[in-house]
Enzyme design. Structure first.
Site, PDB file in Angstrom:
ATOM      1  N   HIS A  62      17.050 -41.363 -16.827  1.00  0.00           N
ATOM      2  CA  HIS A  62      17.876 -40.329 -16.194  1.00  0.00           C
ATOM      3  C   HIS A  62      18.774 -40.972 -15.150  1.00  0.00           C
ATOM      4  O   HIS A  62      18.643 -42.163 -14.841  1.00  0.00           O
ATOM      5  CB  HIS A  62      17.017 -39.215 -15.600  1.00  0.00           C
ATOM      6  CG  HIS A  62      16.190 -39.610 -14.412  1.00  0.00           C
ATOM      7  ND1 HIS A  62      15.235 -40.600 -14.460  1.00  0.00           N
ATOM      8  CD2 HIS A  62      16.161 -39.136 -13.135  1.00  0.00           C
ATOM      9  CE1 HIS A  62      14.656 -40.705 -13.282  1.00  0.00           C
ATOM     10  NE2 HIS A  62      15.207 -39.835 -12.451  1.00  0.00           N
ATOM     11  N   HIS A  64      19.261 -40.647 -11.866  1.00  0.00           N
ATOM     12  CA  HIS A  64      19.005 -40.801 -10.439  1.00  0.00           C
ATOM     13  C   HIS A  64      19.147 -42.286 -10.125  1.00  0.00           C
ATOM     14  O   HIS A  64      18.739 -43.133 -10.928  1.00  0.00           O
ATOM     15  CB  HIS A  64      17.615 -40.287 -10.055  1.00  0.00           C
ATOM     16  CG  HIS A  64      17.579 -38.796  -9.854  1.00  0.00           C
ATOM     17  ND1 HIS A  64      16.435 -38.045  -9.995  1.00  0.00           N
ATOM     18  CD2 HIS A  64      18.584 -37.935  -9.515  1.00  0.00           C
ATOM     19  CE1 HIS A  64      16.741 -36.763  -9.754  1.00  0.00           C
ATOM     20  NE2 HIS A  64      18.020 -36.673  -9.478  1.00  0.00           N
ATOM     21  N   ASP A  66      17.763 -44.586  -8.467  1.00  0.00           N
ATOM     22  CA  ASP A  66      16.687 -45.585  -8.543  1.00  0.00           C
ATOM     23  C   ASP A  66      16.290 -45.924  -9.979  1.00  0.00           C
ATOM     24  O   ASP A  66      15.368 -46.721 -10.196  1.00  0.00           O
ATOM     25  CB  ASP A  66      15.459 -45.144  -7.710  1.00  0.00           C
ATOM     26  CG  ASP A  66      14.930 -43.771  -8.077  1.00  0.00           C
ATOM     27  OD1 ASP A  66      15.699 -42.957  -8.622  1.00  0.00           O
ATOM     28  OD2 ASP A  66      13.729 -43.504  -7.827  1.00  0.00           O
ATOM     29  N   HIS A  67      16.999 -45.344 -10.950  1.00  0.00           N
ATOM     30  CA  HIS A  67      16.695 -45.653 -12.350  1.00  0.00           C
ATOM     31  C   HIS A  67      17.869 -46.291 -13.099  1.00  0.00           C
ATOM     32  O   HIS A  67      17.703 -46.769 -14.207  1.00  0.00           O
ATOM     33  CB  HIS A  67      16.230 -44.393 -13.084  1.00  0.00           C
ATOM     34  CG  HIS A  67      14.931 -43.896 -12.543  1.00  0.00           C
ATOM     35  ND1 HIS A  67      13.716 -44.159 -13.134  1.00  0.00           N
ATOM     36  CD2 HIS A  67      14.658 -43.204 -11.414  1.00  0.00           C
ATOM     37  CE1 HIS A  67      12.755 -43.628 -12.406  1.00  0.00           C
ATOM     38  NE2 HIS A  67      13.293 -43.048 -11.360  1.00  0.00           N
ATOM     39  N   HIS A 142      12.474 -32.733 -14.919  1.00  0.00           N
ATOM     40  CA  HIS A 142      12.898 -33.292 -13.641  1.00  0.00           C
ATOM     41  C   HIS A 142      14.058 -32.456 -13.125  1.00  0.00           C
ATOM     42  O   HIS A 142      14.464 -31.504 -13.785  1.00  0.00           O
ATOM     43  CB  HIS A 142      13.280 -34.755 -13.869  1.00  0.00           C
ATOM     44  CG  HIS A 142      13.285 -35.594 -12.638  1.00  0.00           C
ATOM     45  ND1 HIS A 142      12.344 -35.495 -11.655  1.00  0.00           N
ATOM     46  CD2 HIS A 142      14.139 -36.577 -12.230  1.00  0.00           C
ATOM     47  CE1 HIS A 142      12.616 -36.371 -10.706  1.00  0.00           C
ATOM     48  NE2 HIS A 142      13.708 -37.034 -11.028  1.00  0.00           N
ATOM     49  N   ASP A 212      10.979 -39.735 -14.529  1.00  0.00           N
ATOM     50  CA  ASP A 212      10.296 -38.959 -13.529  1.00  0.00           C
ATOM     51  C   ASP A 212      10.079 -37.548 -14.082  1.00  0.00           C
ATOM     52  O   ASP A 212      10.952 -37.025 -14.753  1.00  0.00           O
ATOM     53  CB  ASP A 212      11.162 -38.826 -12.292  1.00  0.00           C
ATOM     54  CG  ASP A 212      11.528 -40.155 -11.645  1.00  0.00           C
ATOM     55  OD1 ASP A 212      11.164 -41.209 -12.165  1.00  0.00           O
ATOM     56  OD2 ASP A 212      12.238 -40.128 -10.633  1.00  0.00           O
ATOM     57  N   HIS A 270       6.068 -45.877  -9.721  1.00  0.00           N
ATOM     58  CA  HIS A 270       6.999 -44.968  -9.048  1.00  0.00           C
ATOM     59  C   HIS A 270       6.361 -44.355  -7.790  1.00  0.00           C
ATOM     60  O   HIS A 270       6.455 -43.160  -7.541  1.00  0.00           O
ATOM     61  CB  HIS A 270       7.468 -43.862 -10.013  1.00  0.00           C
ATOM     62  CG  HIS A 270       8.748 -43.195  -9.595  1.00  0.00           C
ATOM     63  ND1 HIS A 270       8.769 -42.048  -8.831  1.00  0.00           N
ATOM     64  CD2 HIS A 270      10.040 -43.507  -9.810  1.00  0.00           C
ATOM     65  CE1 HIS A 270      10.023 -41.678  -8.617  1.00  0.00           C
ATOM     66  NE2 HIS A 270      10.816 -42.550  -9.199  1.00  0.00           N
TER      67      HIS A 270
HETATM   68 ZN   LIG Z   1      14.403 -39.095 -10.464  1.00  0.00          ZN
END
Ligand SMILES: [Zn+2]
Length: 303
Positions: A62, A64, A66-67, A142, A212, A270
């Site tokens: 996804h 976000h 941090d990914h 999510h 997530d 995570h």
């Molecule tokens: Zn996320």
């Protein structure tokens, strides 16, 4: 047949010196796969001696930061270091828009082709297949569209009992039939039963990656019996309301899923940066599912 999973980043939200953000490298029967690519992933690849020019497939769960924020940097380095081989990226469609805009506004034309495969569906779907493995993506829950991935080896052929080849004078076309679980009837009406001349194939290996997401009640159906399940455990169960509000999972919930799914091993990651140690997370998960490991950057798992 080989399976090697290496954790490149195991923390949530922001990279720190102790934990990078989500990224994993998977070598599955020589298919070189990167799963998620948080900021700093290319340095982790260097640190753990993984050649990033050899990566063929990138799966992004996804969008976000941090990914995926490390992916532009990684692609840029691949370009500067002369990559010509195309790369396949499996990601939500918006990623292409972000990258196209960035390349356009900075006058960059990559020396290699990016082949996008959009994740944009509501049910589990096969997104990749070749002669040895298959990969499925499935929606998680999510705040923005997010997908989990299931990497599965195909069922192999049966193994030939070699001493029987000479003994029964078995020819190559007959071997191929027997290995494919078919009996052979010879001209003299003699029958070679495949069960007598072959051994069953080993169980196909499988790996599921889920981050997530908030806890999904029936996710165990998709990840059932996998050898390794990686699942996020951002919080301990005491912070369940925080987990629900941010669409994340607690260690207790992840372990409950692993137990319901009857997986061989559960990897948790995570972790919220609020935890300086994973002791409590591990203890909580192990009270439900004992075969649990809280991963660290650099951990490697081989099947
Ligand atoms: Zn996320």
């Amino acid at each position: 047949m080989s399976f090697k999973l290496q954790i490149l980043g195991s923390g949530a939200a922001t990279p720190t010196l102790k934990r990078g953000v989500t990224a994993q490298y998977l070598n599955f029967n020589e298919r070189k796969i990167l799963i998620d690519c948080g900021e700093g992933t290319q340095l982790k690849l260097r640190k753990f001696n993984i050649s990033f020019q050899r990566i063929q497939y990138i799966f992004i769960s996804h969008l976000h930061g941090d990914h995926y924020l490390g992916l532009m940097g990684l692609l840029s380095s691949m370009h500067l270091l002369g990559r010509e081989k195309p790369i396949h990226i499996y990601a939500p469609p918006e990623l292409k828009e972000i990258f196209d805009t960035q390349f356009k506004l900075t006058y960059v034309t990559l020396k290699f082709e990016i082949i996008y495969h959009f994740l944009d569906f509501k049910e589990k779907k096969m997104v990749f297949e070749d002669n040895l493995i298959e990969v499925y993506a499935f929606p998680l829950k999510h705040r923005i569209p997010c997908y989990g991935f299931l990497f599965k080896e195909k069922l192999k052929e049966r193994g030939m009992i070699t001493e029987n080849i000479k003994k029964f004078n078995i020819k190559i076309p007959e071997i191929l039939r027997l290995k494919a679980s078919k009996n052979v009837t010879r001209e003299n009406r003699e029958v070679l039963n495949y069960l007598e001349h072959t051994t069953p194939p080993s169980k196909p290996k499988s790996y599921a990656f889920c981050t997530d997401t908030k806890y999904i009640d029936n996710l165990h159906e998709i990840v059932k019996d996998v050898d390794i399940l990686y699942h996020e455990a951002t919080f301990v169960h005491e912070l369940l309301s925080r987990a629900k509000a941010t669409f994340h999972t607690t260690a207790f919930q992840a372990a409950t899923l692993a137990k319901k799914a009857n997986v061989r091993k559960l990897l948790l990651g995570h972790f919220s940066q609020r935890y300086s140690s994973t002791k409590d997370i591990e203890k909580e998960a192990k009270s439900v599912f004992n075969r649990t490991i809280c991963v660290k950057d650099g951990d490697t798992f081989i099947l």
